[in-house]
Design a protein around this motif. Sequence first.
Motif, short mmCIF file in Angstrom:
data_model
loop_
_atom_site.label_atom_id
_atom_site.label_comp_id
_atom_site.label_asym_id
_atom_site.label_seq_id
_atom_site.Cartn_x
_atom_site.Cartn_y
_atom_site.Cartn_z
N PRO A 41 -14.98 8.86 6.55
CA PRO A 41 -16.25 8.18 6.27
C PRO A 41 -16.06 6.91 5.46
O PRO A 41 -15.29 6.87 4.51
CB PRO A 41 -17.04 9.21 5.45
CG PRO A 41 -16.43 10.53 5.79
CD PRO A 41 -14.98 10.25 6.09
N GLY A 42 -16.75 5.86 5.89
CA GLY A 42 -16.72 4.60 5.18
C GLY A 42 -15.58 3.68 5.55
O GLY A 42 -15.47 2.57 5.03
N SER A 43 -14.71 4.13 6.46
CA SER A 43 -13.57 3.28 6.82
C SER A 43 -14.00 2.19 7.81
O SER A 43 -14.95 2.35 8.55
CB SER A 43 -12.43 4.11 7.41
OG SER A 43 -12.86 4.78 8.58
N VAL A 44 -13.27 1.08 7.76
CA VAL A 44 -13.49 -0.05 8.65
C VAL A 44 -12.31 -0.07 9.62
O VAL A 44 -11.16 -0.02 9.19
CB VAL A 44 -13.52 -1.38 7.85
CG1 VAL A 44 -13.68 -2.56 8.79
CG2 VAL A 44 -14.62 -1.34 6.81
N ASN A 45 -12.60 -0.13 10.92
CA ASN A 45 -11.53 -0.13 11.91
C ASN A 45 -11.02 -1.54 12.15
O ASN A 45 -11.73 -2.40 12.66
CB ASN A 45 -12.02 0.50 13.21
CG ASN A 45 -10.96 0.53 14.30
OD1 ASN A 45 -11.24 0.25 15.45
ND2 ASN A 45 -9.74 0.87 13.94
N ILE A 46 -9.78 -1.78 11.72
CA ILE A 46 -9.07 -3.04 12.01
C ILE A 46 -7.70 -2.60 12.53
O ILE A 46 -6.83 -2.24 11.74
CB ILE A 46 -8.93 -3.92 10.76
CG1 ILE A 46 -10.30 -4.23 10.14
CG2 ILE A 46 -8.18 -5.21 11.11
CD1 ILE A 46 -10.25 -5.00 8.83
N PRO A 47 -7.51 -2.58 13.86
CA PRO A 47 -6.23 -2.11 14.41
C PRO A 47 -5.04 -2.83 13.79
O PRO A 47 -5.13 -4.00 13.41
CB PRO A 47 -6.36 -2.43 15.90
CG PRO A 47 -7.84 -2.40 16.15
CD PRO A 47 -8.45 -2.98 14.89
N VAL A 48 -3.92 -2.11 13.65
CA VAL A 48 -2.75 -2.62 12.94
C VAL A 48 -2.30 -3.99 13.43
O VAL A 48 -1.90 -4.84 12.63
CB VAL A 48 -1.59 -1.59 12.95
CG1 VAL A 48 -0.99 -1.45 14.34
CG2 VAL A 48 -0.53 -1.95 11.94
N GLY A 88 -0.08 2.64 8.93
CA GLY A 88 -0.74 2.35 7.65
C GLY A 88 0.22 1.66 6.70
O GLY A 88 -0.17 0.72 5.98
N ALA A 89 1.48 2.09 6.69
CA ALA A 89 2.49 1.46 5.83
C ALA A 89 2.74 0.02 6.28
O ALA A 89 2.86 -0.89 5.44
CB ALA A 89 3.79 2.26 5.86
N MET A 90 2.80 -0.20 7.59
CA MET A 90 3.00 -1.55 8.11
C MET A 90 1.84 -2.45 7.68
O MET A 90 2.04 -3.59 7.24
CB MET A 90 3.10 -1.52 9.64
CG MET A 90 4.38 -0.89 10.15
SD MET A 90 4.35 -0.51 11.94
CE MET A 90 3.84 -2.04 12.65
N ALA A 91 0.62 -1.95 7.81
CA ALA A 91 -0.57 -2.74 7.45
C ALA A 91 -0.59 -3.02 5.95
O ALA A 91 -0.96 -4.11 5.52
CB ALA A 91 -1.83 -1.99 7.87
N THR A 92 -0.19 -2.03 5.13
CA THR A 92 -0.15 -2.22 3.68
C THR A 92 0.83 -3.33 3.32
O THR A 92 0.53 -4.20 2.50
CB THR A 92 0.24 -0.89 2.98
OG1 THR A 92 -0.69 0.13 3.37
CG2 THR A 92 0.20 -1.05 1.47
#
Length: 119
Positions: A41-48, A88-92
């Motif tokens: 909940p509350g997440s925004v979808n921005i593909p990697v 997620g690690a790549m995006a971070t």
Amino acid sequence: MANSVTKEISYEDLKALVGKSQNLFLVDVRTKEEVDKGCIPGSVNIPVDSVEAAFALEPEAFKAKYGVTKPPLDAPEVVFHCQMGRRGAMATNTAYKLGYVNARNYAGAYKEWTEKGGK
């Protein structure tokens, strides 16, 4: 791996923030098809593969495209996640390179979120 220091956030810490923290900016970097099956909940979808371009946008363009206010570079709680942890690690790391000093990866990802009953 000198420049890829990925800070992580635990399930418990993220669960405490979801729905309670005004500062949480949660980014789901999975594909739209994955997100359509369920999301935190509350997440925004921005593909990697769009993260770098998205976070390089001007604030007005970011809001127009994603429907939310772009977090400032010093936002205290910018968290990325995917299905298993790798994207997620790549995006971070991408966010760090763009200047997001507090970016963190939820390494447990959506898989752990659903296994632990996160709603």
